[in-house]
Enzyme design. Structure first.
Site, PDB file in Angstrom:
ATOM      1  CB  ALA A  10      15.843  40.503  42.390  1.00 32.40           C
ATOM      2  NE  ARG A  15      22.594  27.988  40.687  1.00 32.61           N
ATOM      3  CZ  ARG A  15      21.586  28.584  39.096  1.00 32.61           C
ATOM      4  NH1 ARG A  15      22.025  27.155  38.513  1.00 32.61           N
ATOM      5  NH2 ARG A  15      20.837  29.337  38.973  1.00 32.61           N
ATOM      6  CD  GLU A 151      10.239  29.639  31.641  1.00 32.73           C
ATOM      7  OE1 GLU A 151      11.598  29.156  31.852  1.00 32.73           O
ATOM      8  OE2 GLU A 151      10.505  30.925  30.431  1.00 32.73           O
ATOM      9  CE  LYS A 348      55.899  57.838  47.866  1.00 32.46           C
ATOM     10  NZ  LYS A 348      55.997  58.049  49.245  1.00 32.46           N
ATOM     11  CE1 TYR A 384      57.268  56.732  56.763  1.00 34.72           C
ATOM     12  CE2 TYR A 384      57.973  54.249  58.002  1.00 34.72           C
ATOM     13  CZ  TYR A 384      56.646  55.442  57.620  1.00 34.72           C
ATOM     14  OH  TYR A 384      56.053  54.932  58.662  1.00 34.72           O
TER      15      TYR A 384
END
Ligand code: UD1
Ligand code: CA
Length: 452
Positions: A10, A15, A151, A348, A384
C-alpha cells in the site's frame, strides 16, 4: 500446516517519481509484485491477501489472472495497520506469512526455510545482517533470544550498532497475529502502527521467536527508487544467467544477457552477447543465437541458427532453420523446417515452407510460401492497398526472380517461375514462367546528348 499470505503493497512509492504504482514497475520484465505472487504460488498458500492503497485500478488491471483477495488500506498508517486490513479474512487456525510487495527477489526456498522455522516456534522472522543497516528495524536479542524489533528512528545509539535487521517478512499463527495487532499503538517516532511491535508482545507472552536467513541480502532488499530498481535488476539478471548456465546453456557473457520473462531451453544452447529475451521464449536443442538478437514470445525449434542482430517477435522458427543476420520476424511469422531467412528480410503473418529460402532484402507479409520455393533478393509482397490487406500465395518449388513485386491478392503456382523485375498482378499457373516487365530495347552506337 495450511497458511495464508499477506502481501503489503500500500505504500505510495513516492521516490519512484512515477505515475505507475511502485509495485508494478517491472523487474526482469515482470511487475515486482507479480514476482512475489509467483513465488508465493509455488508454496501453495491457501489464500493471498494483497494490501493495496494507491493505483487500485492500475493494480487490478495489471494483476488479473491472479487469485488475490484485495484489501484496501485507504490511509497508510503503518505496516501494522496495513496487516490489520487483511485480518477479517484470516483464519485463526492457520499460520500467516507476511511479505512485502517491493522486495521481488525473495526465493521460494527461503520462505520454505522460514516456514520450517515457524513449525518449531511461535514466531519466525526472516532477518539478515547488513554492513550498513541504516534505516532498518534492528533485531534486539538477549543472549540468543529475540526480544524485540526497534525501528531505526526509535533506536538508541547502542541499538543502532546492531547489524541484524528485520526484512519485514515473518510468520506466525493467525490467532496470535490477530491478538497482537489489536494491542498496537502509534506512540513512536513516526506516529505509525508498527507491525514490528508484535515481536515485543510475543516475547512478553513468553512465546518462542526464531530467525531464518536468506542466501543473499539482495533477496530481501526492498525497492524505493529507480537506482535500487536498477541494482536489483542486475542482481536478478545475474541469478537468472547463473541458473541458465547451470542448466547447460552457454552464455558468452552473463553480464550481457537479459531475460525479461521466462525461457525454456533445450540442450547445448549457445547465446552470444547482448541478447534480450522477452515474455515467454522456448528454445530447443542445439540452438545458436548470435550477438544483439531480441526474441519476444517466440518458439525456436532444434538446430536453429539465429545470426547477429535479428529480431523475432511472436514467431515460430522450425527445426534447422537459419535466420539473419539482420532478419526481422514479426507476429505470425512461421518458418518451417530448414527454411532460411537472410539479411534484411522481414516476415509478418507469413509462412515460409519447408526448405524455402528468402536470403536477402525481402518483405513477406500475409503470405504463404510453399516448400522449397526460392524468393529472390528484393522481392516484395504488396499486401496493402492503403485500405485492405490481401494475401499472396506462392507454390512449392516456385522461383521468384529478384526485385519482383507480387501485388496481392495473387497466386503463384507450384514450380512456377517469375522473371526478375516483374510486377505480378494476376495468377501464375503451376509450372509456368511469367515475365511482367518492359522488354529490353537496345540501340547500337547511340550518341549521348552533349551540352549545347
Ligand atoms: C519496514 C520495517 C522495518 C524493516 C523494513 C525492511 C516496520 C515498522 N518497519 O520499515 O523493521 O527493517 O521494513 O524494509 O514494519 N506498507 C503498507 N502500508 C503502510 C506502510 C507500509 O502497505 O501503511 C508497506 C509498504 O508498501 C512496503 C512495506 O509495507 O511494501 C514496508 O513499508 P516501508 O514503509 O518500506 O517500511 P520501512 O519503514 O522501510
Ligand atoms: Ca522500506
Amino acid at each position: 500446516m495450511a497458511f495464508s499470505v499477506i502481501v503489503l503493497a500500500a505504500g505510495k512509492g513516492t521516490r519512484m517519481k512515477s505515475s505507475l504504482p511502485k509495485v508494478l514497475h517491472p523487474i526482469g520484465g515482470i511487475p515486482m509484485v507479480q514476482r512475489v505472487i509467483n513465488t508465493v504460488e509455488s508454496l501453495q498458500a491457501s489464500a493471498v491477501h494483497l494490501v493495496y492503497g494507491h493505483g487500485g485500478e492500475q493494480l487490478k488491471a495489471a494483476l488479473t489472472g491472479n487469485n488475490l483477495n484485495w484489501c484496501l488500506q485507504s490511509e497508510q498508517l503503518g505496516t501494522g495497520h496495513a496487516v490489520q486490513q487483511a485480518i477479517p479474512y484470516i483464519d485463526e487456525k492457520e499460520d500467516v506469512l507476511i511479505l512485502v510487495g517491493d522486495a521481488p527477489l525473495i526465493q521460494a526456498e527461503t520462505l520454505a526455510r522460514l516456514a520450517a522455522v515457524k513449525a518449531n516456534c511461535d514466531l519466525a522472522l526472516l532477518t539478515v545482517e547488513l554492513d550498513d543497516p541504516t534505516g532498518m528495524g534492528r533485531i534486539v536479542r538477549e543472549g540468543d533470544n529475540i526480544k524485540a524489533i526497534v525501528e531505526h528512528k526509535d533506536a538508541t545509539d547502542a541499538q543502532r550498532q546492531i547489524k541484524e535487521i528485520n526484512t519485514g517478512m515473518m510468520m506466525m499463527s493467525g490467532a496470535d497475529l490477530k491478538r497482537w495487532l489489536g494491542n498496537l499503538s502509534n506512540d513512536n517516532a513516526q506516529g505509525e502502527y508498527y507491525l514490528t511491535d508484535v515481536i515485543a508482545m510475543a516475547a512478553a507472552e513468553g512465546k518462542t521467536i526464531q530467525a531464518a536467513h536468506p542466501d543473499t541480502a539482495s533477496e530481501v532488499e526492498g525497492i524505493n527508487n529507480r537506482a535500487q530498481l536498477a541494482a536489483l535488476e542486475r542482481a536478478l539478471q545475474a541469478r537468472q544467467a547463473h541458473a541458465l548456465m547451470m542448466e547447460g546453456v552457454t552464455l558468452a557473457d552473463p553480464a550481457r544477457f537479459d531475460l525479461r520473462g521466462n525461457v525454456v531451453t533445450g540442450k547445448d544452447v549457445s547465446i552470444d552477447i547482448n541478447v534480450v529475451l522477452n515474455g515467454d521464449v522456448k528454445i530447443g536443442n542445439n540452438v545458436r543465437i548470435g550477438p544483439n538478437c531480441i526474441l519476444t514470445n517466440c518458439t525456436i525449434a532444434d538446430n536453429v541458427v539465429i545470426e547477429a542482430n535479428s529480431i523475432i517477435e511472436e514467431a515460430t522458427v522450425g527445426e534447422a532453420c537459419t535466420v539473419g543476420p539482420y532478419a526481422r520476424l514479426r507476429p505470425g511469422a512461421v518458418m518451417q523446417s530448414r527454411a532460411k531467412v537472410g539479411n534484411f528480410v522481414e516476415m509478418k503473418k507469413a509462412i515460409l515452407g519447408e526448405g524455402a529460402k528468402a536470403n536477402h532484402l525481402t518483405y513477406l507479409g500475409d503470405a504463404e510460401v510453399g516448400a522449397g520455393a526460392n524468393i529472390g533478393a528484393g522481392t516484395i509482397t504488396c499486401n496493402y492497398d492503403g485500405v485492405n490487406k490481401s494475401k499472396t500465395s506462392i507454390g512449392a518449388n516456385a522461383f521468384i526472380g529478384s526485385n519482383s513485386s507480387l501485388v496481392a491478392p495473387v497466386k503463384i503456382g507450384d514450380n512456377a517461375t517469375v522473371g526478375a523485375g516483374s510486377t505480378v498482378t494476376s495468377e501464375v499457373e503451376d509450372n509456368a514462367l511469367t515475365i511482367a516487365r518492359a522488354r529490353q530495347r537496345t540501340i547500337a552506337n547511340w550518341p549521348r546528348p552533349t551540352k549545347k
